[in-house]
Design a protein around this motif. Sequence first.
Motif, mmCIF file in Angstrom:
data_model
loop_
_atom_site.group_PDB
_atom_site.id
_atom_site.type_symbol
_atom_site.label_atom_id
_atom_site.label_comp_id
_atom_site.label_asym_id
_atom_site.label_seq_id
_atom_site.Cartn_x
_atom_site.Cartn_y
_atom_site.Cartn_z
ATOM 1 N N ILE A 1 86.890 78.726 57.819
ATOM 2 C CA ILE A 1 86.886 80.014 58.093
ATOM 3 C C ILE A 1 88.180 80.884 57.853
ATOM 4 O O ILE A 1 88.035 82.048 57.442
ATOM 5 C CB ILE A 1 86.561 80.249 59.716
ATOM 6 N N LYS A 2 89.154 80.295 57.689
ATOM 7 C CA LYS A 2 90.649 80.899 57.536
ATOM 8 C C LYS A 2 90.434 81.420 56.007
ATOM 9 O O LYS A 2 91.001 82.380 55.619
ATOM 10 C CB LYS A 2 91.716 79.842 57.523
ATOM 11 N N TYR A 3 89.686 80.889 55.195
ATOM 12 C CA TYR A 3 89.476 81.332 53.768
ATOM 13 C C TYR A 3 88.770 82.795 53.768
ATOM 14 O O TYR A 3 88.636 83.265 52.726
ATOM 15 C CB TYR A 3 88.818 80.538 52.746
ATOM 16 N N GLU A 4 88.269 83.124 55.021
ATOM 17 C CA GLU A 4 87.575 84.588 54.929
ATOM 18 C C GLU A 4 88.561 85.646 55.621
ATOM 19 O O GLU A 4 88.450 86.721 55.493
ATOM 20 C CB GLU A 4 86.276 84.539 55.840
ATOM 21 N N ASP A 5 89.845 85.128 56.433
ATOM 22 C CA ASP A 5 90.771 85.894 56.645
ATOM 23 C C ASP A 5 91.592 86.698 55.684
ATOM 24 O O ASP A 5 92.213 86.058 54.861
ATOM 25 C CB ASP A 5 91.703 85.067 57.597
ATOM 26 N N GLU A 6 91.823 87.949 55.719
ATOM 27 C CA GLU A 6 92.555 88.721 54.669
ATOM 28 C C GLU A 6 94.055 88.462 54.902
ATOM 29 O O GLU A 6 94.627 88.178 53.601
ATOM 30 C CB GLU A 6 92.098 90.066 54.708
ATOM 31 N N GLU A 7 94.409 88.337 55.932
ATOM 32 C CA GLU A 7 95.701 87.907 56.079
ATOM 33 C C GLU A 7 96.327 86.817 55.209
ATOM 34 O O GLU A 7 97.276 86.464 54.579
ATOM 35 C CB GLU A 7 96.330 87.941 57.487
ATOM 36 N N PHE A 8 95.283 85.589 55.550
ATOM 37 C CA PHE A 8 95.712 84.422 55.051
ATOM 38 C C PHE A 8 95.573 84.218 53.273
ATOM 39 O O PHE A 8 96.121 83.940 52.768
ATOM 40 C CB PHE A 8 94.507 83.333 55.431
ATOM 41 N N LEU A 9 94.498 85.263 52.910
ATOM 42 C CA LEU A 9 94.147 85.415 51.559
ATOM 43 C C LEU A 9 95.504 86.230 50.909
ATOM 44 O O LEU A 9 95.988 85.862 49.901
ATOM 45 C CB LEU A 9 93.135 86.021 51.324
ATOM 46 N N ASP A 10 95.946 87.071 51.682
ATOM 47 C CA ASP A 10 97.048 87.851 51.046
ATOM 48 C C ASP A 10 98.299 87.002 50.850
ATOM 49 O O ASP A 10 99.037 86.992 49.820
ATOM 50 C CB ASP A 10 97.516 88.961 52.052
ATOM 51 N N ALA A 11 98.633 86.157 51.918
ATOM 52 C CA ALA A 11 99.718 85.070 51.921
ATOM 53 C C ALA A 11 99.358 84.042 50.670
ATOM 54 O O ALA A 11 100.232 83.661 50.054
ATOM 55 C CB ALA A 11 99.819 84.515 53.232
#
Length: 164
Positions: A74-84
């Motif tokens: 699910i974290k791979y759908e989080d925009e902040e995670f992907l921005d990082a």
Amino acid sequence: VWHLHKLDPAAYNKDCLAAFGMVLHAPEGTSPFEFSHGSMKENISTAASTFSISCNIRDCAKRQSTFLWQVRGIKYEDEEFLDAAVLRYVMMLGLMRKHAKQFVVPAYDMDLIWHAHLAFPHHYAADVVKFAGRFIGHDDSVNDRTEGSKLNTSAEQTRMLYFK
């Protein structure tokens, strides 16, 4: 198959140039998985009948199925995670510039961003030279994670370089 072929940018570029005289890419504003070159379709269809892929697509697909399992959370759908992850990917390219002889091993989040970048061959080629100082291929055939293996040793060396 098109996406898998682009994961080996050197082979993809060579194969496209040999068959079509140009590197094929998705038109701006479309998905990198969509192929539509309008008036070129007839010429491409003719060339495609003799098109040869110089990398082993079947083995690539098998390796990618394992990779995709790792990046399904699910974290791979989080925009902040992907921005990082994008920032970490750019840092990885900087490491590749600074340590050109080192086999740099990305974490899964950076590798996912790398795969997305590879989906756009023209942008990838220009961007990677800008950030890494040279063209960087993508070798997903190094998979042995046992102690002392190239992947295991290089991953540890990469971690040390990140924290220098």
